[in-house]
Scaffold this motif. Structure first.
Motif, PDB file in Angstrom:
ATOM      1  N   SER A   9       4.136  16.117  -4.670  1.00 19.81           N
ATOM      2  CA  SER A   9       5.059  16.970  -4.461  1.00 19.81           C
ATOM      3  C   SER A   9       6.396  16.231  -4.597  1.00 19.81           C
ATOM      4  O   SER A   9       6.436  14.826  -4.884  1.00 19.81           O
ATOM      5  N   PRO A  10       7.451  16.922  -4.607  1.00 20.95           N
ATOM      6  CA  PRO A  10       8.828  16.138  -4.844  1.00 20.95           C
ATOM      7  C   PRO A  10       9.008  14.787  -3.953  1.00 20.95           C
ATOM      8  O   PRO A  10       9.484  13.759  -4.289  1.00 20.95           O
ATOM      9  N   ALA A  11       8.624  15.040  -2.420  1.00 21.42           N
ATOM     10  CA  ALA A  11       8.675  14.068  -1.501  1.00 21.42           C
ATOM     11  C   ALA A  11       8.058  12.877  -1.894  1.00 21.42           C
ATOM     12  O   ALA A  11       8.205  11.874  -1.945  1.00 21.42           O
ATOM     13  N   MET A  12       6.731  13.118  -2.358  1.00 23.86           N
ATOM     14  CA  MET A  12       5.823  12.014  -2.674  1.00 23.86           C
ATOM     15  C   MET A  12       6.175  11.420  -3.883  1.00 23.86           C
ATOM     16  O   MET A  12       6.098  10.182  -4.274  1.00 23.86           O
ATOM     17  N   ASP A  13       6.802  12.279  -5.056  1.00 32.56           N
ATOM     18  CA  ASP A  13       7.260  11.582  -6.397  1.00 32.56           C
ATOM     19  C   ASP A  13       8.564  10.559  -5.796  1.00 32.56           C
ATOM     20  O   ASP A  13       8.344   9.502  -6.299  1.00 32.56           O
ATOM     21  N   ARG A  14       9.286  11.224  -4.926  1.00 29.99           N
ATOM     22  CA  ARG A  14      10.225  10.077  -4.673  1.00 29.99           C
ATOM     23  C   ARG A  14      10.018   9.092  -3.924  1.00 29.99           C
ATOM     24  O   ARG A  14      10.323   7.816  -4.117  1.00 29.99           O
ATOM     25  N   TYR A  15       8.781   9.255  -3.164  1.00 33.50           N
ATOM     26  CA  TYR A  15       8.137   8.099  -2.350  1.00 33.50           C
ATOM     27  C   TYR A  15       7.823   6.859  -3.317  1.00 33.50           C
ATOM     28  O   TYR A  15       8.111   5.581  -3.092  1.00 33.50           O
ATOM     29  N   TRP A  53       0.936  -1.102   0.064  1.00 32.38           N
ATOM     30  CA  TRP A  53      -0.016   0.081   0.083  1.00 32.38           C
ATOM     31  C   TRP A  53       0.800   1.306   0.126  1.00 32.38           C
ATOM     32  O   TRP A  53       1.658   1.546   0.933  1.00 32.38           O
ATOM     33  N   LEU A  54       0.577   2.016  -0.812  1.00 32.23           N
ATOM     34  CA  LEU A  54       1.316   3.168  -1.302  1.00 32.23           C
ATOM     35  C   LEU A  54       0.337   4.265  -1.337  1.00 32.23           C
ATOM     36  O   LEU A  54      -0.032   4.789  -2.494  1.00 32.23           O
ATOM     37  N   PRO A  55       0.014   4.896  -0.405  1.00 30.98           N
ATOM     38  CA  PRO A  55      -1.098   5.916  -0.221  1.00 30.98           C
ATOM     39  C   PRO A  55      -0.720   7.365  -1.076  1.00 30.98           C
ATOM     40  O   PRO A  55       0.533   7.625  -1.060  1.00 30.98           O
ATOM     41  N   ASP A  56      -1.818   7.791  -1.798  1.00 31.51           N
ATOM     42  CA  ASP A  56      -1.627   9.106  -2.356  1.00 31.51           C
ATOM     43  C   ASP A  56      -0.810   9.092  -3.640  1.00 31.51           C
ATOM     44  O   ASP A  56      -0.590  10.435  -3.828  1.00 31.51           O
ATOM     45  N   ARG A  83       8.758   6.507  -6.601  1.00 27.02           N
ATOM     46  CA  ARG A  83       9.556   6.145  -7.277  1.00 27.02           C
ATOM     47  C   ARG A  83      10.631   5.155  -6.608  1.00 27.02           C
ATOM     48  O   ARG A  83      10.909   3.902  -6.791  1.00 27.02           O
ATOM     49  N   THR A  84      10.669   5.340  -5.438  1.00 27.33           N
ATOM     50  CA  THR A  84      11.963   4.673  -4.606  1.00 27.33           C
ATOM     51  C   THR A  84      11.182   3.380  -4.136  1.00 27.33           C
ATOM     52  O   THR A  84      11.754   2.076  -4.168  1.00 27.33           O
ATOM     53  N   ASN A  85       9.979   3.323  -3.710  1.00 26.93           N
ATOM     54  CA  ASN A  85       9.311   2.164  -3.402  1.00 26.93           C
ATOM     55  C   ASN A  85       9.018   1.236  -4.561  1.00 26.93           C
ATOM     56  O   ASN A  85       9.197  -0.014  -4.417  1.00 26.93           O
ATOM     57  N   LEU A  86       8.555   1.646  -5.855  1.00 28.15           N
ATOM     58  CA  LEU A  86       8.456   0.699  -7.025  1.00 28.15           C
ATOM     59  C   LEU A  86      10.010   0.126  -7.284  1.00 28.15           C
ATOM     60  O   LEU A  86      10.071  -1.164  -7.671  1.00 28.15           O
ATOM     61  N   ASP A  87      10.840   0.848  -7.067  1.00 19.23           N
ATOM     62  CA  ASP A  87      12.238   0.418  -7.071  1.00 19.23           C
ATOM     63  C   ASP A  87      12.672  -0.741  -6.141  1.00 19.23           C
ATOM     64  O   ASP A  87      13.134  -1.835  -6.676  1.00 19.23           O
ATOM     65  N   ARG A  88      12.320  -0.565  -5.152  1.00 19.83           N
ATOM     66  CA  ARG A  88      12.366  -1.445  -4.257  1.00 19.83           C
ATOM     67  C   ARG A  88      11.578  -2.811  -4.487  1.00 19.83           C
ATOM     68  O   ARG A  88      12.047  -3.904  -4.182  1.00 19.83           O
ATOM     69  N   ILE A  89      10.414  -2.663  -4.706  1.00 20.87           N
ATOM     70  CA  ILE A  89       9.541  -3.918  -4.630  1.00 20.87           C
ATOM     71  C   ILE A  89       9.824  -4.469  -6.082  1.00 20.87           C
ATOM     72  O   ILE A  89       9.500  -5.788  -6.068  1.00 20.87           O
ATOM     73  N   PRO A 105      -6.134  -6.885   6.121  1.00 22.93           N
ATOM     74  CA  PRO A 105      -5.681  -5.361   6.673  1.00 22.93           C
ATOM     75  C   PRO A 105      -4.726  -5.126   6.105  1.00 22.93           C
ATOM     76  O   PRO A 105      -3.488  -5.789   5.754  1.00 22.93           O
ATOM     77  N   ALA A 106      -4.478  -3.852   5.555  1.00 20.84           N
ATOM     78  CA  ALA A 106      -3.514  -3.192   5.006  1.00 20.84           C
ATOM     79  C   ALA A 106      -2.706  -2.147   5.833  1.00 20.84           C
ATOM     80  O   ALA A 106      -3.423  -1.464   6.946  1.00 20.84           O
ATOM     81  N   ALA A 107      -1.480  -2.182   5.858  1.00 20.59           N
ATOM     82  CA  ALA A 107      -0.429  -1.204   6.514  1.00 20.59           C
ATOM     83  C   ALA A 107       0.180  -0.475   5.476  1.00 20.59           C
ATOM     84  O   ALA A 107       0.830  -1.014   4.629  1.00 20.59           O
ATOM     85  N   PRO A 108      -0.037   0.858   5.351  1.00 25.57           N
ATOM     86  CA  PRO A 108       0.620   1.936   4.391  1.00 25.57           C
ATOM     87  C   PRO A 108       2.121   1.779   4.789  1.00 25.57           C
ATOM     88  O   PRO A 108       2.547   1.915   5.855  1.00 25.57           O
ATOM     89  N   VAL A 109       3.069   1.799   3.542  1.00 23.86           N
ATOM     90  CA  VAL A 109       4.602   2.008   3.696  1.00 23.86           C
ATOM     91  C   VAL A 109       4.686   3.185   4.186  1.00 23.86           C
ATOM     92  O   VAL A 109       4.297   4.224   3.717  1.00 23.86           O
ATOM     93  N   PRO A 110       5.462   3.570   5.289  1.00 23.43           N
ATOM     94  CA  PRO A 110       5.963   4.983   5.958  1.00 23.43           C
ATOM     95  C   PRO A 110       6.767   5.788   5.054  1.00 23.43           C
ATOM     96  O   PRO A 110       7.472   5.083   3.983  1.00 23.43           O
ATOM     97  N   LEU A 111       6.676   6.895   5.235  1.00 24.43           N
ATOM     98  CA  LEU A 111       7.662   7.826   4.185  1.00 24.43           C
ATOM     99  C   LEU A 111       8.820   7.862   4.734  1.00 24.43           C
ATOM    100  O   LEU A 111       8.938   7.446   6.004  1.00 24.43           O
TER     101      LEU A 111
END
Length: 202
Positions: A120-126, A110-113, A128-134, A188-194
């Motif tokens: 925002s730049p931070a959410m764009d990075r969130y 779960w990658l909210p928003d 990108r980096t999580n897609l790269d990780r998974i 139950p879903a747990a969102p990935v923290p920033l």
């Protein structure tokens, strides 16, 4: 009538207005509905709970049966783009402060928003980096992106993942609604923290 035909008929009945394709902008917009889209990027920017088109630029539209097959045969990664309801991420810990719980397809990330029209730049990075990780850096890894039925967040997120360079993006428009109807199993879903080592999103 089989289940795929029923699902497609359901979505077709919801989309009663033709879509205007503006070639110069690369956008897909509902006729008379252009104000809900960013004129440059083509992302939906408001009223995210509304009927969606049948396709996403750069992605393949799939059904419940396709999800099962891709998970079994292609090691596809499930990405839940459902927005988080609550106070957003904690600026100190990055944990999402939720006012409403979420259940999603088992095994999803779960990658909210990430399906908002403007990140925002931070959410764009969130995202990108999580897609790269998974995907372990493999942009050819199959990604199944979804939200709820009639949810533009999933549509935007799928379009954005394709824009990042992922070549096998699948959009599951029925999301958890169709999965619950046909499979009945959610968890139950747990969102990935920033990552709060970077600037917090706006």
């Amino acid at each position: 009538m089989d289940r795929d035909t029923l699902i497609r008929a359901r979505h077709a009945s919801l989309v009663a207005v033709a879509f205007v394709i503006t070639a110069t902008l690369g956008t897909n917009a509902r006729a008379g509905d252009e104000t809900h889209f960013d004129a440059t990027t083509g992302y939906r920017i408001d009223r995210y709970r509304a009927p969606t088109p049948d396709t996403v630029p750069g992605a393949t539209t799939i059904s419940v049966d396709d999800v099962r097959r891709l998970l079994k045969d292609e090691r596809a990664v499930l990405v839940d783009a459902m927005p988080a309801e609550g106070a957003g991420p904690d600026p100190k810990t990055g944990a999402w402060r939720l006012s409403k719980k979420r259940e999603h397809i088992p095994g999803s990330i779960w990658l909210p928003d990430v399906g908002k029209g403007v990140l925002s730049p931070a959410m764009d990075r969130y995202f990108r980096t999580n897609l790269d990780r998974i995907t372990q850096g493999d942009q050819a890894r199959a990604l199944i992106i979804y939200c709820l039925a009639d949810c533009w967040m999933g549509w935007n997120a799928a379009k954005r993942a394709a824009a990042y360079g992922y070549t096998r993006v699948y959009w599951f428009p029925g999301g958890t609604d169709d999965w619950r109807d046909w499979e009945g199993t959610l968890e139950p879903a747990a969102p990935v923290p920033l990552d709060v080592s970077a600037a917090a999103p706006n």
